[in-house]
Design a protein around this motif. Sequence first.
Motif, PDB file in Angstrom:
ATOM      1  N   PRO A  40       0.823  -1.213   0.000  1.00  0.00           N
ATOM      2  CA  PRO A  40       0.000   0.000   0.000  1.00  0.00           C
ATOM      3  C   PRO A  40       0.858   1.263   0.000  1.00  0.00           C
ATOM      4  O   PRO A  40       1.795   1.385   0.796  1.00  0.00           O
ATOM      5  CB  PRO A  40      -0.796  -0.119   1.292  1.00  0.00           C
ATOM      6  CG  PRO A  40      -0.866  -1.582   1.548  1.00  0.00           C
ATOM      7  CD  PRO A  40       0.437  -2.132   1.076  1.00  0.00           C
ATOM      8  N   GLY A  41       0.571   2.164  -0.933  1.00  0.00           N
ATOM      9  CA  GLY A  41       1.284   3.426  -0.994  1.00  0.00           C
ATOM     10  C   GLY A  41       2.666   3.355  -1.608  1.00  0.00           C
ATOM     11  O   GLY A  41       3.390   4.354  -1.623  1.00  0.00           O
ATOM     12  N   LYS A  42       3.026   2.178  -2.107  1.00  0.00           N
ATOM     13  CA  LYS A  42       4.366   2.012  -2.689  1.00  0.00           C
ATOM     14  C   LYS A  42       4.264   1.567  -4.143  1.00  0.00           C
ATOM     15  O   LYS A  42       3.231   1.081  -4.590  1.00  0.00           O
ATOM     16  CB  LYS A  42       5.174   0.998  -1.891  1.00  0.00           C
ATOM     17  CG  LYS A  42       5.486   1.433  -0.477  1.00  0.00           C
ATOM     18  CD  LYS A  42       6.441   0.476   0.195  1.00  0.00           C
ATOM     19  CE  LYS A  42       6.816   0.946   1.593  1.00  0.00           C
ATOM     20  NZ  LYS A  42       7.778   0.019   2.247  1.00  0.00           N
ATOM     21  N   GLN A  43       5.362   1.740  -4.868  1.00  0.00           N
ATOM     22  CA  GLN A  43       5.404   1.296  -6.253  1.00  0.00           C
ATOM     23  C   GLN A  43       5.572  -0.214  -6.325  1.00  0.00           C
ATOM     24  O   GLN A  43       6.098  -0.837  -5.403  1.00  0.00           O
ATOM     25  CB  GLN A  43       6.570   1.974  -6.979  1.00  0.00           C
ATOM     26  CG  GLN A  43       6.367   3.463  -7.220  1.00  0.00           C
ATOM     27  CD  GLN A  43       7.448   4.063  -8.100  1.00  0.00           C
ATOM     28  OE1 GLN A  43       8.577   3.596  -8.129  1.00  0.00           O
ATOM     29  NE2 GLN A  43       7.093   5.086  -8.853  1.00  0.00           N
ATOM     30  N   ARG A  44       5.120  -0.763  -7.425  1.00  0.00           N
ATOM     31  CA  ARG A  44       5.316  -2.184  -7.659  1.00  0.00           C
ATOM     32  C   ARG A  44       6.806  -2.452  -7.814  1.00  0.00           C
ATOM     33  O   ARG A  44       7.519  -1.717  -8.496  1.00  0.00           O
ATOM     34  CB  ARG A  44       4.551  -2.622  -8.911  1.00  0.00           C
ATOM     35  CG  ARG A  44       4.481  -4.117  -9.113  1.00  0.00           C
ATOM     36  CD  ARG A  44       3.570  -4.481 -10.261  1.00  0.00           C
ATOM     37  NE  ARG A  44       2.187  -4.085 -10.018  1.00  0.00           N
ATOM     38  CZ  ARG A  44       1.167  -4.435 -10.778  1.00  0.00           C
ATOM     39  NH1 ARG A  44       1.379  -5.186 -11.856  1.00  0.00           N
ATOM     40  NH2 ARG A  44      -0.053  -4.039 -10.489  1.00  0.00           N
ATOM     41  N   GLU A  45       7.275  -3.528  -7.183  1.00  0.00           N
ATOM     42  CA  GLU A  45       8.689  -3.853  -7.247  1.00  0.00           C
ATOM     43  C   GLU A  45       8.890  -5.315  -7.617  1.00  0.00           C
ATOM     44  O   GLU A  45       8.069  -6.176  -7.293  1.00  0.00           O
ATOM     45  CB  GLU A  45       9.373  -3.572  -5.899  1.00  0.00           C
ATOM     46  CG  GLU A  45       8.881  -4.423  -4.748  1.00  0.00           C
ATOM     47  CD  GLU A  45       9.669  -4.212  -3.468  1.00  0.00           C
ATOM     48  OE1 GLU A  45      10.642  -3.447  -3.475  1.00  0.00           O
ATOM     49  OE2 GLU A  45       9.321  -4.854  -2.458  1.00  0.00           O
ATOM     50  N   LEU A  46      10.012  -5.559  -8.293  1.00  0.00           N
ATOM     51  CA  LEU A  46      10.355  -6.920  -8.679  1.00  0.00           C
ATOM     52  C   LEU A  46      10.824  -7.699  -7.455  1.00  0.00           C
ATOM     53  O   LEU A  46      11.671  -7.233  -6.696  1.00  0.00           O
ATOM     54  CB  LEU A  46      11.450  -6.898  -9.743  1.00  0.00           C
ATOM     55  CG  LEU A  46      11.977  -8.251 -10.198  1.00  0.00           C
ATOM     56  CD1 LEU A  46      10.900  -9.028 -10.947  1.00  0.00           C
ATOM     57  CD2 LEU A  46      13.207  -8.068 -11.081  1.00  0.00           C
ATOM     58  N   VAL A  47      10.276  -8.888  -7.293  1.00  0.00           N
ATOM     59  CA  VAL A  47      10.683  -9.784  -6.212  1.00  0.00           C
ATOM     60  C   VAL A  47      11.718 -10.784  -6.727  1.00  0.00           C
ATOM     61  O   VAL A  47      12.764 -10.986  -6.131  1.00  0.00           O
ATOM     62  CB  VAL A  47       9.475 -10.527  -5.635  1.00  0.00           C
ATOM     63  CG1 VAL A  47       9.917 -11.551  -4.601  1.00  0.00           C
ATOM     64  CG2 VAL A  47       8.479  -9.544  -5.033  1.00  0.00           C
ATOM     65  N   GLY A  48      11.402 -11.400  -7.851  1.00  0.00           N
ATOM     66  CA  GLY A  48      12.313 -12.386  -8.415  1.00  0.00           C
ATOM     67  C   GLY A  48      11.906 -12.745  -9.822  1.00  0.00           C
ATOM     68  O   GLY A  48      10.749 -12.564 -10.217  1.00  0.00           O
TER      69      GLY A  48
END
Length: 116
Positions: A40-48
């Motif tokens: 919530p409130g953050k950009q989508r980020e790559l996990v793997g």
Amino acid sequence: VQLQASGGGLVQAGGSLRLSCATSASIFSISAMSWYRQAPGKQRELVGVVTTGGTANYADSVKGRFTISRDNSKSTVTLQMNSLKPEDTAVYYCNAVAVAYGIDSWGKGTQVTVSS
């Protein structure tokens, strides 16, 4: 291109969850498969990400705790998440990319909630 993700849920800190994402064999065989997350409130980020050849790479924040793998016989990519932390709480998305074929497809997200 349809990707079907499953396996999210609620777990206590230190626990484990396993996410799965399935797609068609034709798409799976040519695509690098990734997991992303968005808190919530953050950009989508790559996990793997795991390549078609099976090479996996991870975000620093999950190295040593998460494992991404692909099962070519089932056209499925999994994300095994261990030692979960509250900061891992997010909606997790599966992604298939095959640049040469113009494929960049997303599954519906699955919620992962880690309680402290």
